[in-house]
Design a protein around this motif. Structure first.
Motif, PDB file in Angstrom:
ATOM      1  N   LYS A   1       0.832  -1.203   0.000  1.00  0.00           N
ATOM      2  CA  LYS A   1       0.000   0.000   0.000  1.00  0.00           C
ATOM      3  C   LYS A   1       0.870   1.259   0.000  1.00  0.00           C
ATOM      4  CE  LYS A   1      -3.866   2.149   2.517  1.00  0.00           C
ATOM      5  NZ  LYS A   1      -4.739   2.054   3.706  1.00  0.00           N
ATOM      6  N   LEU A   2       0.389   2.295  -0.717  1.00  0.00           N
ATOM      7  CA  LEU A   2       1.125   3.559  -0.748  1.00  0.00           C
ATOM      8  C   LEU A   2       1.189   4.168   0.645  1.00  0.00           C
ATOM      9  CD1 LEU A   2      -0.277   5.419  -3.909  1.00  0.00           C
ATOM     10  CD2 LEU A   2       1.799   4.061  -3.734  1.00  0.00           C
ATOM     11  N   PRO A   3       2.253   4.910   0.948  1.00  0.00           N
ATOM     12  CA  PRO A   3       2.293   5.655   2.206  1.00  0.00           C
ATOM     13  C   PRO A   3       1.130   6.646   2.256  1.00  0.00           C
ATOM     14  CG  PRO A   3       4.453   5.609   1.154  1.00  0.00           C
ATOM     15  CD  PRO A   3       3.487   5.054   0.166  1.00  0.00           C
ATOM     16  N   ALA A   4       0.656   6.932   3.461  1.00  0.00           N
ATOM     17  CA  ALA A   4      -0.493   7.832   3.638  1.00  0.00           C
ATOM     18  C   ALA A   4      -0.240   9.195   3.004  1.00  0.00           C
ATOM     19  CB  ALA A   4      -0.803   7.975   5.122  1.00  0.00           C
ATOM     20  N   THR A   5       0.999   9.689   3.068  1.00  0.00           N
ATOM     21  CA  THR A   5       1.304  11.007   2.500  1.00  0.00           C
ATOM     22  C   THR A   5       1.084  11.033   0.998  1.00  0.00           C
ATOM     23  OG1 THR A   5       3.628  10.325   2.364  1.00  0.00           O
ATOM     24  CG2 THR A   5       2.958  11.595   4.310  1.00  0.00           C
ATOM     25  N   GLU A   6       1.404   9.943   0.339  1.00  0.00           N
ATOM     26  CA  GLU A   6       1.234   9.886  -1.116  1.00  0.00           C
ATOM     27  C   GLU A   6      -0.243   9.761  -1.484  1.00  0.00           C
ATOM     28  OE1 GLU A   6       3.762   6.917  -2.812  1.00  0.00           O
ATOM     29  OE2 GLU A   6       5.602   7.895  -2.169  1.00  0.00           O
ATOM     30  N   ILE A   7      -1.014   9.048  -0.682  1.00  0.00           N
ATOM     31  CA  ILE A   7      -2.462   8.945  -0.933  1.00  0.00           C
ATOM     32  C   ILE A   7      -3.108  10.310  -0.794  1.00  0.00           C
ATOM     33  CG2 ILE A   7      -4.624   7.955  -0.110  1.00  0.00           C
ATOM     34  CD1 ILE A   7      -3.037   5.473   0.735  1.00  0.00           C
ATOM     35  N   VAL A   8      -2.676  11.068   0.210  1.00  0.00           N
ATOM     36  CA  VAL A   8      -3.213  12.419   0.416  1.00  0.00           C
ATOM     37  C   VAL A   8      -2.889  13.312  -0.782  1.00  0.00           C
ATOM     38  CG1 VAL A   8      -2.987  14.512   1.812  1.00  0.00           C
ATOM     39  CG2 VAL A   8      -3.199  12.279   2.926  1.00  0.00           C
ATOM     40  N   LEU A   9      -1.691  13.202  -1.312  1.00  0.00           N
ATOM     41  CA  LEU A   9      -1.314  13.988  -2.488  1.00  0.00           C
ATOM     42  C   LEU A   9      -2.235  13.703  -3.672  1.00  0.00           C
ATOM     43  CD1 LEU A   9       2.600  13.790  -2.489  1.00  0.00           C
ATOM     44  CD2 LEU A   9       1.202  15.837  -2.196  1.00  0.00           C
ATOM     45  N   LEU A  10      -2.522  12.422  -3.889  1.00  0.00           N
ATOM     46  CA  LEU A  10      -3.402  12.048  -4.996  1.00  0.00           C
ATOM     47  C   LEU A  10      -4.817  12.571  -4.768  1.00  0.00           C
ATOM     48  CD1 LEU A  10      -2.210   8.359  -5.649  1.00  0.00           C
ATOM     49  CD2 LEU A  10      -1.737  10.369  -7.059  1.00  0.00           C
ATOM     50  N   GLU A  11      -5.305  12.487  -3.537  1.00  0.00           N
ATOM     51  CA  GLU A  11      -6.647  13.000  -3.221  1.00  0.00           C
ATOM     52  C   GLU A  11      -6.722  14.503  -3.472  1.00  0.00           C
ATOM     53  OE1 GLU A  11      -7.827   9.798   0.300  1.00  0.00           O
ATOM     54  OE2 GLU A  11      -6.923  11.729   0.823  1.00  0.00           O
ATOM     55  N   GLU A  12      -5.690  15.221  -3.038  1.00  0.00           N
ATOM     56  CA  GLU A  12      -5.661  16.675  -3.208  1.00  0.00           C
ATOM     57  C   GLU A  12      -5.617  17.037  -4.692  1.00  0.00           C
ATOM     58  OE1 GLU A  12      -2.992  20.528  -1.778  1.00  0.00           O
ATOM     59  OE2 GLU A  12      -2.572  18.518  -0.969  1.00  0.00           O
ATOM     60  N   TRP A  13      -4.860  16.266  -5.450  1.00  0.00           N
ATOM     61  CA  TRP A  13      -4.764  16.488  -6.901  1.00  0.00           C
ATOM     62  C   TRP A  13      -6.134  16.351  -7.575  1.00  0.00           C
ATOM     63  CZ3 TRP A  13      -3.998  12.138 -10.713  1.00  0.00           C
ATOM     64  CH2 TRP A  13      -3.854  12.618 -12.022  1.00  0.00           C
ATOM     65  N   VAL A  14      -6.866  15.301  -7.202  1.00  0.00           N
ATOM     66  CA  VAL A  14      -8.192  15.082  -7.795  1.00  0.00           C
ATOM     67  C   VAL A  14      -9.147  16.206  -7.392  1.00  0.00           C
ATOM     68  CG1 VAL A  14     -10.185  13.534  -7.879  1.00  0.00           C
ATOM     69  CG2 VAL A  14      -7.867  12.580  -7.936  1.00  0.00           C
ATOM     70  N   LYS A  15      -9.060  16.647  -6.145  1.00  0.00           N
ATOM     71  CA  LYS A  15      -9.917  17.752  -5.676  1.00  0.00           C
ATOM     72  C   LYS A  15      -9.648  19.020  -6.479  1.00  0.00           C
ATOM     73  CE  LYS A  15     -10.352  16.314  -0.819  1.00  0.00           C
ATOM     74  NZ  LYS A  15      -9.940  16.638   0.574  1.00  0.00           N
ATOM     75  N   LEU A  16      -8.391  19.243  -6.837  1.00  0.00           N
ATOM     76  CA  LEU A  16      -8.022  20.431  -7.606  1.00  0.00           C
ATOM     77  C   LEU A  16      -8.527  20.387  -9.041  1.00  0.00           C
ATOM     78  CD1 LEU A  16      -4.330  20.962  -6.409  1.00  0.00           C
ATOM     79  CD2 LEU A  16      -6.267  22.493  -5.983  1.00  0.00           C
ATOM     80  N   GLY A  17      -9.086  19.243  -9.435  1.00  0.00           N
ATOM     81  CA  GLY A  17      -9.542  19.093 -10.814  1.00  0.00           C
ATOM     82  C   GLY A  17      -8.597  18.261 -11.656  1.00  0.00           C
TER      83      GLY A  17
END
Length: 978
Positions: free
Chosen positions: A101-117
């Motif tokens: 599983k990806l580290p939590a920090t990397e999952i957060v980055l991906l979530e933030e990216w999707v939120k940004l559009g």
């Protein structure tokens, strides 16, 4: 006005603010998100690596389109985005990456990216559709540049480019350098000292070139270049690297073709479809060795046939298109070519061309007259087997039947053997009911019945086996297979005489049967091949018999016994259910097995026979006659090639007869995956060549050979610009060490650009319009001042063209592995110049590992023969190469080798100084010369200087003349061609 200005200023600020925000979002993606995608996702979801599930994450369009489960991202909605669900591991069946599983920090980055559009500036490089590319343009003869004082057409192009860059050409090389250069170039061999001295005095260079091109040494040298280009070797490669004992005939074909200056279009056509285009020239069948030049995955052939078919054809498509047209069509296997206008449909259309052939040993007649006779008898045999009354019942053939019947005499009398023992080696229960032996009980996959019997005759000429139908057997037999069939793979008979130390194995001359299954004839029961045999399907539910005639009549002594082994090895319980054995002492020629209807015909007067009886008897007689006449002909030769029929090599020196009844269906594979076939693709070529049709509609509907002939004609067509540019560039490459385009097998956008495009086109038109003469092309090139100039470095020119792309000097080249080896042999007077024949195996063979023999090159005795063949006749083992030749950059022929690599390493230096080959022939040279001056003359082909005589004499006195010879054959003067 004030209001409008304020509004414009406000809008400008807003746009600037938006642009800044977008830039920040993109910067966030590139700095934070993209590294995560590259490190964690590209391995399984990118065009460069894999496209699992059809999903790619190396472009915006990749995640927008998504894969098999739809789009990967819902812009602005991480909770609904598949990629976020996957990386969170909330569903045990959908976890990505799967191993960790990806580290939590990397999952957060991906979530933030999707939120940004999901800002993503990446654009997938799509396949260009334009055919406006230099190699695809129609071939038109360019005008010759006007250069004062320059007449040679090649030099006019070269000098014009040099003049543009204000670079002067180099002066002509000295005559010693020139003869050495052109001889190694055209022959791969050095001149003799006498030839060097004669040419230095008053040699005619043009006459020298003509003499070299007329020599058989020319074909040997340039054949090596072509064999590299198509990765020809004499073993399968892959895990089961079996030798191909008859591959050498293709090599000899290439040598002969080059020596005869066969027109290039003809050379192309023969290699792809000699059997179709030149059916009356059977001696050309070795040309089809081109189709069998590459690797053969023995394991995949037996365990993964679909994978094998597509990958084997891929290798052939790659080889064909790279060698003849310098294109990388194979790059369109999984998707349209990324850089060149080649579609997936083009690629699979090329695969379809080769869908009806299989590699293996192909039989052919080297004599036209023998071939014609064999075809005649084979045609008659086919008509007899087909019961085609238009042939057997002709007046001419009726006379043959009458003559045979008169000669045949009364029916042969058969005497039963007296069985003493009968056993199954695999556990079937054999029992006896009078003269019949019955197999019952266990039904093994394969079996051998061994019967020992006394013979109630003093002489035996033939043995007969009757296989008997019975209701107790599947489909009433006579076999035990569920469909009533059987296979007698081999019948072996041994004679045991009283007091003899060893049994005698009897030989058979002919086998006949009352019925032969197609492809499984009685003659195959005595061919020594376990994988063939006699079968009787679909004529099941009937008794059948086969007769095996002895090569010599057998005279029996009192007490003699026969042991008959009935080997049934085809598998799936193709076993004999009931049988009996008998012998005769009458003339073997009269004992041939006869179909029931033919036997019935003999029992009634000729005038009272029905048409079916007359037809059966005529077919039987003509079958006998055709087989007899065919046996009188010389045995066919073999070449490792490809065709509709071939003996596939699945064991050392053993071929399995295989026939491709019809071409296999080729389907476009989604993303190149074998399990995702789409529409069927008809045969064809590249649609980017606009001058010719790209699909072979008519040929595709005919015999498979028509497809290959259509491709051959497409490639060899005068309107195909790729073909003519390709071969001209390839020839130039070998003369100068680099082509006009420096990627000789790739004229696409990822290949090189030609340094002199007009010269390339002019030479291509010359070759095309001269009838395709390579020797004409060689003359044009090697008689040019560009070819004859010095190779000395010049600082003034190097500053302007350090890579010598403009050819202001000749390139200095090191001898390749073959030329070095042959040069050493020539210097030691140990070179055997015999032309053609089987390859020489310069290694000792040991026990096999996974069918691949072990090879020991160091154990080979160089003193075993007085002289040694040229390197072109060396047996090249694909997967176990000669370490010495490999060190000298002989290519890995598991891959195409359009150019050889150049390496200079300590390992290479050690090999050149200490390999057994070098040591042996240094010693041989040392025995033949008496002074250091002789060594210089013999090896370096010149007179030594005074300093050299002084230094070499001291060295030889201290270390020996052989040691001096070893130094000289390691010198740059020996190793390089100026």
């Amino acid at each position: 006005m004030i209001f409008r200005s304020a509004l414009q200023a406000s809008l400008a600020c807003a746009i600037a603010s938006m642009t800044s925000a977008v830039a920040q979002d993109v910067a966030f993606f590139e700095a934070k998100v993209l590294p995560v995608l590259k490190a964690r996702c590209y391995e399984c979801h990118s065009h460069e690596k894999k496209m699992k599930g059809g999903l790619t994450l190396d472009s915006k369009s990749g995640w927008e389109d998504g894969g098999e489960n739809g789009p990967a991202i819902m812009v602005g909605k991480p909770e609904e985005s598949l990629i976020i669900k996957m990386v969170r591991w909330t569903d045990k069946d959908h976890q990505m990456p799967p191993k960790e599983k990806l580290p939590a920090t990397e999952i957060v980055l991906l979530e933030e990216w999707v939120k940004l559009g999901a800002p993503d500036p990446r654009v997938l490089v799509t396949r260009p559709t334009s055919t406006d590319w230099w190699s695809l343009k129609p071939l038109v003869t360019p005008k010759l540049p006007v250069v004062a004082g320059v007449e040679h057409p090649v030099d006019r192009f070269i000098r014009a480019r040099l003049a543009e860059r204000k670079v002067a050409p180099s002066p002509e090389a000295d005559r010693r350098t020139l003869i050495r250069r052109v001889m190694f170039d055209l022959h791969g061999l050095p001149p003799t000292l006498a030839e060097v001295e004669a040419f230095a005095r008053e040699g005619d260079y043009a006459a020298l070139v003509d003499r070299l091109l007329a020599s058989p040494r020319y074909g040997e040298r340039w054949a090596r270049h072509w064999l590299d280009t198509i990765h020809f070797a004499e073993t399968h490669g892959c895990g089961h690297d079996l030798p191909r004992d008859h591959a050498w005939r293709y090599r000899d074909y290439v040598i002969k073709s080059l020596n005869s200056d066969k027109p290039w279009p003809r050379f192309v056509r023969e290699q792809l479809a000699a059997d179709r285009l030149f059916p009356d020239e059977p001696q050309l069948i070795p040309a089809l060795g081109f189709l069998g030049a590459g690797v053969f995955d023995h394991s995949a052939y037996q365990t993964a046939p679909t994978n094998f078919d597509y990958l084997d054809r891929d290798d052939l498509v790659t080889q064909t298109m790279a060698a003849f047209t310098s294109t990388t069509a194979n790059c369109a296997r999984c998707h349209a070519h990324k850089f060149d206008p080649i579609t997936q449909e083009d690629y699979y259309a090329l695969q379809s061309v080769f869908a009806g052939i299989i590699e293996g040993d192909v039989a052919f007649d080297e004599s036209v007259s023998v071939s014609q006779q064999r075809k005649r008898w084979q045609s008659l045999l086919a008509a007899a087997d087909a019961q085609d009354k238009a042939v057997p019942l002709t007046p001419e053939n009726a006379a043959l039947v009458a003559a045979w019947e008169k000669q045949q005499g009364p029916a042969v009398k058969w005497t039963m053997l007296n069985y003493e023992s009968f056993v199954s080696t695999e556990g079937a229960a054999l029992s006896r009911s009078r003269e019949v032996i019955i197999s019952s009980g266990a039904k093994p996959d394969k079996d051998t019945y061994v019967i020992t019997a006394a013979v109630p005759l003093n002489k035996v000429t033939a043995l007969r086996i009757d296989t008997l139908a019975d209701k107790s057997l599947p489909m009433s037999g006579p076999g035990r297979q569920d469909n009533g069939n059987l296979t007698l793979s081999e019948i072996e008979v041994q004679l045991f005489e009283s007091g003899a130390a060893q049994p005698v194995k009897l030989k058979f001359s002919r086998a006949t049967a009352d019925f032969d299954q197609q492809g499984w004839t009685s003659s195959m029961a005595i061919d020594g091949k376990a994988e063939t045999g006699w079968g009787i399907h679909p004529a099941v539910g009937q008794s059948h018999h086969a007769v095996f005639e002895l090569a010599q009549p057998l005279t029996l002594k009192p007490g003699a016994k026969l042991t008959i082994s009935l080997k049934q090895l085809s598998g799936r319980s193709h076993l004999i259910g009931r049988f009996k054995l008998s012998v005769t002492d009458e003339a073997a020629a009269h004992a041939a097995a006869m179909p029931v209807l033919a036997a019935e015909a003999l029992a009634v007067p000729a005038e009272k026979r029905s048409e079916p009886q007359r037809l059966a008897l005529a077919a039987h007689v003509l079958r006998i006659r055709a087989n007899e006449e065919a046996q009188k002909l010389p045995a066919p030769s073999l070449v490792y090639a490809a065709g509709k029929k071939a003996d596939v090599l699945l064991a050392v020196s053993k071929g399995t007869p295989t026939t491709m009844a019809k071409p296999k269906v080729v389907q476009l594979l989604k993303r190149g995956e074998f399990g995702k076939p789409m529409a069927e693709v008809p045969s064809g070529a590249l649609s980017a060549v606009n001058a010719m049709p790209s699909r072979f509609t008519s040929a595709h509907a005919g015999d498979e050979s028509e497809r290959r002939a259509a491709l051959a004609d497409w490639i060899a067509d005068a309107k195909n610009p790729l073909t003519w540019r390709s071969i001209v560039n390839r020839v130039w490459h070998y003369h100068f060490g680099r082509g006009i385009c420096d990627t000789p097998s790739d004229f696409g956008r990822m290949g090189g650009l030609p340094s002199h495009p007009e010269l390339l086109d002019w030479l291509a038109c010359q070759l095309r319009d001269s009838g395709g003469s390579l020797k004409h092309l060689h003359r044009l090139i090697v008689t040019s001042a560009a070819y004859r100039q010095s190779s000395e470095q010049r600082d003034d020119a190097a500053k302007l063209d350090g890579d010598n792309r403009l050819l202001w000097r000749m390139n200095r080249l090191r001898l390749d592995a073959d030329s070095y080896r042959d040069h050493v042999l020539a210097a030691a007077d140990k070179l055997d110049l015999t032309l053609g024949g089987p390859s020489v195996r310069q290694f000792v063979t040991g026990p096999a590992v996974q069918l691949t023999p072990t090879l020991d090159y160091t154990a080979y005795d160089w003193a075993a023969v007085p002289k040694h063949r040229r390197s072109i006749y060396r047996f090249v083992w694909r997967g176990v190469p000669d370490p010495f030749m490999e060190t000298l950059d002989f290519p890995d022929l598991g891959l195409l080798a359009p150019s050889r690599s150049f390496s200079a390493s300590s390992l290479q230096s050690l090999a050149l100084y200490n390999n057994a080959f070098v040591l042996h022939f240094s010693d041989e040279l040392g025995k033949q010369i008496t002074t250091p001056a002789d060594a210089v003359r013999r090896i370096l082909l010149r007179e030594p200087t005074a300093d050299e005589i002084r230094d070499f004499t001291a060295y030889a006195q201290q270390h020996s003349l052989a040691a001096l010879c070893r130094v000289l054959i390691n010198s740059s003067e020996f190793l390089f061609v100026n």
